[in-house]
Design a protein around this motif. Sequence first.
Motif, PDB file in Angstrom:
ATOM      1  N   ARG A   1      -3.444   1.686  -5.480  1.00 55.21           N
ATOM      2  CA  ARG A   1      -2.317   0.765  -4.705  1.00 55.21           C
ATOM      3  C   ARG A   1      -1.659   1.493  -3.642  1.00 55.21           C
ATOM      4  O   ARG A   1      -1.330   1.132  -2.484  1.00 55.21           O
ATOM      5  CB  ARG A   1      -1.653   0.004  -5.666  1.00 55.21           C
TER       6      ARG A   1
ATOM      7  N   TYR B   1      -1.850   0.718   0.685  1.00 56.04           N
ATOM      8  CA  TYR B   1      -0.934   0.599   1.369  1.00 56.04           C
ATOM      9  C   TYR B   1      -0.690   1.506   2.312  1.00 56.04           C
ATOM     10  O   TYR B   1      -0.333   1.161   3.444  1.00 56.04           O
ATOM     11  CB  TYR B   1       0.619   0.577   0.268  1.00 56.04           C
TER      12      TYR B   1
ATOM     13  N   HIS C   1      -0.947   1.061   6.635  1.00 58.26           N
ATOM     14  CA  HIS C   1      -0.125   1.478   7.373  1.00 58.26           C
ATOM     15  C   HIS C   1      -0.442   2.379   8.553  1.00 58.26           C
ATOM     16  O   HIS C   1      -0.069   2.002   9.542  1.00 58.26           O
ATOM     17  CB  HIS C   1       1.134   2.098   6.651  1.00 58.26           C
TER      18      HIS C   1
ATOM     19  N   LEU D   1      -1.820  -7.456   0.035  1.00 59.14           N
ATOM     20  CA  LEU D   1      -0.668  -6.894   0.808  1.00 59.14           C
ATOM     21  C   LEU D   1      -0.200  -8.090   1.487  1.00 59.14           C
ATOM     22  O   LEU D   1      -1.187  -8.720   2.478  1.00 59.14           O
ATOM     23  CB  LEU D   1      -0.575  -5.532   1.380  1.00 59.14           C
TER      24      LEU D   1
END
Length: 169
Positions: free
Chosen positions: A79, A83, A87, A168
């Motif tokens: 996870r 993320y 990004h 997300l």
Amino acid sequence: MSKIQRLRHEFDTEQVPELSVRDIHSVSSLCKMYFRELPNPLLTDQLYDKFLDAAGAAEEERVQRMKDAIQQLPAPHYRTLQYLMRHLASLAGNCSVTSMDARNLAIVWAPNLLRSQQSPSACASNEAACMELQAQSAVVELLISHADVLFCSNSTTAVGEGELLPPLA
């Protein structure tokens, strides 16, 4: 350095730092420091060779082999990686503004996400250390460049400890 230490102290003492007024370089340095100091790196020691093998595979196999490797990560690692890579892919997608493409971001982030499996004496030569960094950067560049495929938000496959991952926002 004092900005980074002050910011770290605020996090360590569970204060809520005012990040909007902070120097973005201090925030990114603190993030890299956090990942570098993990006892087991985000791309775990146990899967190090699988990540290097995936990045070094034939072009048509790379993405699938990388997907197989990341799906073996513990769920919290997966996870977090998901993320972070999304990004970084977003930053790379705006390289005209950020001046950081996937390759540059990989060079900066790789040493914080992967830890060399060679003994310090084996990496004593500059050439060996450089080759190790190139291999690690290739892994992270592949993760950044293919984040959309590697971390499909519409996927319902179980990851890590059998947990399903929410997309997300």
